[in-house]
Motif scaffolding. Structure first.
Motif, PDB file in Angstrom:
ATOM      1  N   PHE A  34      -0.788   8.283  -2.877  1.00 20.74           N
ATOM      2  CA  PHE A  34      -1.666   7.269  -3.461  1.00 20.74           C
ATOM      3  C   PHE A  34      -2.925   7.941  -4.011  1.00 20.74           C
ATOM      4  O   PHE A  34      -3.403   7.579  -5.091  1.00 20.74           O
ATOM      5  CB  PHE A  34      -2.088   6.249  -2.406  1.00 20.74           C
ATOM      6  N   THR A  48      -2.752  -1.036  -4.009  1.00 20.60           N
ATOM      7  CA  THR A  48      -1.650  -0.312  -3.367  1.00 20.60           C
ATOM      8  C   THR A  48      -0.307  -0.557  -4.043  1.00 20.60           C
ATOM      9  O   THR A  48       0.524   0.345  -4.095  1.00 20.60           O
ATOM     10  CB  THR A  48      -1.554  -0.649  -1.868  1.00 20.60           C
ATOM     11  N   GLU A  49      -0.090  -1.765  -4.581  1.00 27.10           N
ATOM     12  CA  GLU A  49       1.187  -2.013  -5.259  1.00 27.10           C
ATOM     13  C   GLU A  49       1.300  -1.133  -6.500  1.00 27.10           C
ATOM     14  O   GLU A  49       2.344  -0.530  -6.762  1.00 27.10           O
ATOM     15  CB  GLU A  49       1.349  -3.479  -5.640  1.00 27.10           C
ATOM     16  N   ARG A  52       1.965   2.365  -5.331  1.00 29.85           N
ATOM     17  CA  ARG A  52       3.367   2.520  -4.900  1.00 29.85           C
ATOM     18  C   ARG A  52       4.285   2.678  -6.106  1.00 29.85           C
ATOM     19  O   ARG A  52       5.188   3.510  -6.112  1.00 29.85           O
ATOM     20  CB  ARG A  52       3.827   1.308  -4.087  1.00 29.85           C
ATOM     21  N   ARG A  53       4.069   1.866  -7.123  1.00 29.50           N
ATOM     22  CA  ARG A  53       4.885   1.978  -8.343  1.00 29.50           C
ATOM     23  C   ARG A  53       4.717   3.375  -8.967  1.00 29.50           C
ATOM     24  O   ARG A  53       5.690   3.977  -9.404  1.00 29.50           O
ATOM     25  CB  ARG A  53       4.474   0.920  -9.373  1.00 29.50           C
ATOM     26  N   GLN A  56       6.370   6.140  -6.661  1.00 30.02           N
ATOM     27  CA  GLN A  56       7.829   6.033  -6.692  1.00 30.02           C
ATOM     28  C   GLN A  56       8.343   6.521  -8.052  1.00 30.02           C
ATOM     29  O   GLN A  56       9.327   7.256  -8.128  1.00 30.02           O
ATOM     30  CB  GLN A  56       8.289   4.599  -6.441  1.00 30.02           C
ATOM     31  N   CYS A  98       6.886   2.947   4.595  1.00 26.59           N
ATOM     32  CA  CYS A  98       6.511   1.943   3.588  1.00 26.59           C
ATOM     33  C   CYS A  98       6.913   0.546   4.061  1.00 26.59           C
ATOM     34  O   CYS A  98       7.984   0.372   4.644  1.00 26.59           O
ATOM     35  CB  CYS A  98       7.209   2.228   2.259  1.00 26.59           C
ATOM     36  N   LEU A 108       9.328  -0.679  -3.454  1.00 27.80           N
ATOM     37  CA  LEU A 108       8.599   0.401  -4.102  1.00 27.80           C
ATOM     38  C   LEU A 108       8.464   1.641  -3.230  1.00 27.80           C
ATOM     39  O   LEU A 108       7.465   2.343  -3.282  1.00 27.80           O
ATOM     40  CB  LEU A 108       7.219  -0.108  -4.543  1.00 27.80           C
ATOM     41  N   CYS A 109       9.477   1.934  -2.452  1.00 25.00           N
ATOM     42  CA  CYS A 109       9.487   3.105  -1.566  1.00 25.00           C
ATOM     43  C   CYS A 109      10.351   4.201  -2.183  1.00 25.00           C
ATOM     44  O   CYS A 109      11.374   3.926  -2.807  1.00 25.00           O
ATOM     45  CB  CYS A 109      10.046   2.703  -0.207  1.00 25.00           C
TER      46      CYS A 109
END
Length: 122
Positions: A34, A48-49, A52-53, A56, A98, A108-109
């Protein structure tokens, strides 16, 4: 079809038999963080979303041979270790810290990327 399991740090939690841990310290951990996503502007700090995108996507791209995010022989060797180990993951559930997605939302892991690659028809 194998699934992703959320690994937990709670007392008494045990990895299910046959599952493989793919968290960062393992051979299969995602080297992209991150912090990297925030620093490079791929995600707004605190989102955080979005982060994560980004991580990944960076992981998937890196495994496909893209050197943009890690341009070194060390990165190439790390990629090779992950790719060479994919047969060990075939048919196994994978465990990562995650959070699991809300039903209907994408997972999104990086473990999802590993599940996809390891379980493709040869």
């Amino acid at each position: 079809m194998p699934i992703r399991i959320q690994r937990r740090r709670t007392k008494g939690w045990r990895k299910p038999e046959g599952a493989v841990i793919v968290t960062r310290p393992s051979r299969f951990g995602n080297p992209f963080t991150f912090a990297m996503a925030y620093e490079l502007g791929y995600a707004d700090r605190g989102d955080t979303e979005q982060a994560r995108r980004a991580v990944q996507g960076a992981f998937r791209s890196w495994l496909s041979g893209n050197r943009l995010m890690w341009q070194s022989e060390e990165g190439d060797a790390a990629r090779r270790r992950v790719l060479d180990g994919l047969p060990e993951l075939r048919g196994k559930n994978l465990a990562c810290y995650c959070p699991l997605p809300v039903p209907g939302e994408p997972d999104l892991c990086h473990a999802v990327v590993l599940l996809d690659l390891a379980n493709r028809t040869p």
